[in-house]
Design a protein around this motif. Structure first.
Motif, PDB file in Angstrom:
ATOM      1  N   SER A 106     -17.668  79.451  -4.956  1.00 10.90           N
ATOM      2  CA  SER A 106     -17.247  79.629  -3.569  1.00 10.90           C
ATOM      3  C   SER A 106     -17.610  81.026  -3.074  1.00 10.90           C
ATOM      4  CB  SER A 106     -15.741  79.393  -3.429  1.00 10.90           C
ATOM      5  OG  SER A 106     -15.008  80.369  -4.136  1.00 10.90           O
ATOM      6  N   ASP A 107     -17.597  82.013  -3.958  1.00 13.67           N
ATOM      7  CA  ASP A 107     -17.988  83.372  -3.570  1.00 13.67           C
ATOM      8  C   ASP A 107     -19.477  83.419  -3.245  1.00 13.67           C
ATOM      9  OD1 ASP A 107     -15.425  84.616  -3.972  1.00 13.67           O
ATOM     10  OD2 ASP A 107     -15.785  84.440  -6.126  1.00 13.67           O
ATOM     11  N   LEU A 108     -20.253  82.635  -3.960  1.00 15.25           N
ATOM     12  CA  LEU A 108     -21.683  82.573  -3.687  1.00 15.25           C
ATOM     13  C   LEU A 108     -21.941  81.894  -2.344  1.00 15.25           C
ATOM     14  CD1 LEU A 108     -24.233  83.458  -5.182  1.00 15.25           C
ATOM     15  CD2 LEU A 108     -24.458  81.128  -6.013  1.00 15.25           C
ATOM     16  N   ASN A 109     -21.129  80.916  -2.014  1.00 13.34           N
ATOM     17  CA  ASN A 109     -21.258  80.247  -0.717  1.00 13.34           C
ATOM     18  C   ASN A 109     -20.980  81.214   0.428  1.00 13.34           C
ATOM     19  OD1 ASN A 109     -21.845  77.820  -1.973  1.00 13.34           O
ATOM     20  ND2 ASN A 109     -19.704  77.144  -2.006  1.00 13.34           N
ATOM     21  N   LYS A 110     -20.010  82.102   0.243  1.00  7.74           N
ATOM     22  CA  LYS A 110     -19.715  83.120   1.263  1.00  7.74           C
ATOM     23  C   LYS A 110     -20.924  84.021   1.465  1.00  7.74           C
ATOM     24  CE  LYS A 110     -14.797  83.331   0.051  1.00  7.74           C
ATOM     25  NZ  LYS A 110     -13.736  84.187  -0.568  1.00  7.74           N
ATOM     26  N   ALA A 111     -21.551  84.384   0.378  1.00  6.78           N
ATOM     27  CA  ALA A 111     -22.722  85.256   0.460  1.00  6.78           C
ATOM     28  C   ALA A 111     -23.861  84.581   1.215  1.00  6.78           C
ATOM     29  CB  ALA A 111     -23.176  85.655  -0.938  1.00  6.78           C
TER      30      ALA A 111
END
Length: 218
Positions: A106-111
Motif C-alpha cells: 500500500s505504501d508503494l501504491n501511494k508513491a
C-alpha cells in the motif's frame, strides 16, 4: 546507476566518498544527528568535484527556506523526506527526490500517485525520517512494475548486503548513511567497500541485461 553517500558533515567524509567513486552526496538540513547548516554544506561543496551531485535532505520545510538553501549551499537535488505533497514538490526549482517509507504494498501504491523525478524507498520512519539503519522487505519492490529508472533504494544498506539489494531490486541508485559509519562517524574503509560492492552489482546487472539473462543474488 548511481551511488549516494548521505549524511555528510565533514570535508574528510566528502572527500573519502568522492575518492571512492560516489556519484552523489547528501546533506541533511532536517532534525537529525547528521544535521548541517547551509553555510557548512557550502564550505564542503566548494571543495569537491563538480561532477559529484549534491543533494539536500529536508523534512516538512517551508519552500522559501528550501530554495534559499539550494542557492546558498549549491545543491543539484532536493530530497523531500516528510509529508510534502506532489504540488509542493513541483514548485521546487531543482530536480526532486521524494522519499517513501515502505512497510507493505500500500505504501508503494501511494508513491505511484506522486509525480516526482525520483522515488527513494526507505525503511519506515523511526526517531528520524531516514538514516535509522534499518531495512525493509525488498520483495515489495521486486514484485511490481514500478519504474526502475526512477527508483532509489535506501534503508539499512551496508557493504555486506548492498550487492544482493541491487541485484534483487534493480534500482537506478542506492543511498547509504549509517551503513558506512562506525560509532556514528563516516568510515573511509566502509565507504570504499560499499561503493566497490555496489559498482560490482550494477556492472553485473548491465552485463545480464546485455546478454538477456536473469541475474539474482539468491
Amino acid at each position: 546507476m548511481h551511488i549516494k553517500i548521505c549524511g555528510i558533515t565533514t570535508l574528510e567524509a566528502a572527500q573519502a566518498a568522492c575518492d571512492a567513486g560516489a556519484d552523489m552526496l547528501g546533506f541533511v538540513f532536517a532534525q537529525s544527528k547528521r544535521k548541517i547548516t547551509p553555510e557548512q554544506a557550502k564550505a564542503i561543496i566548494e571543495k569537491i568535484p563538480a561532477h559529484v551531485k549534491k543533494t539536500g535532505v529536508f523534512v516538512n520545510e517551508e519552500l522559501d527556506i528550501i530554495e534559499e538553501t539550494v542557492r546558498t549551499a549549491g545543491l543539484d537535488y532536493v530530497q523531500l523526506h516528510g509529508d510534502e505533497s506532489a504540488a509542493f514538490a513541483q514548485k521546487i526549482t531543482v530536480p526532486v527526490i521524494k522519499a517513501f517509507g515502505i512497510e507493505n504494498k500500500s505504501d508503494l501504491n501511494k508513491a505511484s500517485m506522486f509525480e516526482t523525478d525520483f522515488y527513494l524507498f526507505d525503511s519506515p520512519k523511526g526517531k528520524y525520517r531516514g538514516g535509522n539503519g534499518t531495512s525493509f522487505d525488498w520483495a515489495v519492490l521486486e514484485e511490481n512494475d514500478f519504474p526502475k529508472d526512477k527508483t532509489i533504494l535506501a534503508g539499512g544498506l551496508t557493504p555486506e548486503n548492498v550487492k544482493e539489494a541491487i541485484l534483487r531490486v534493480r534500482p537506478v541508485a542506492v543511498d547509504v548513511s549509517s551503513g558506512v559509519e562506525t560509532n556514528g562517524i563516516k568510515d573511509r574503509a566502509k565507504i570504499i567497500l560499499f561503493i566497490e560492492e555496489a559498482k560490482l552489482a550494477f556492472q553485473q546487472l548491465e552485463e545480464s541485461d546485455r546478454h538477456g539473462s536473469i541475474c539474482t543474488a539468491r
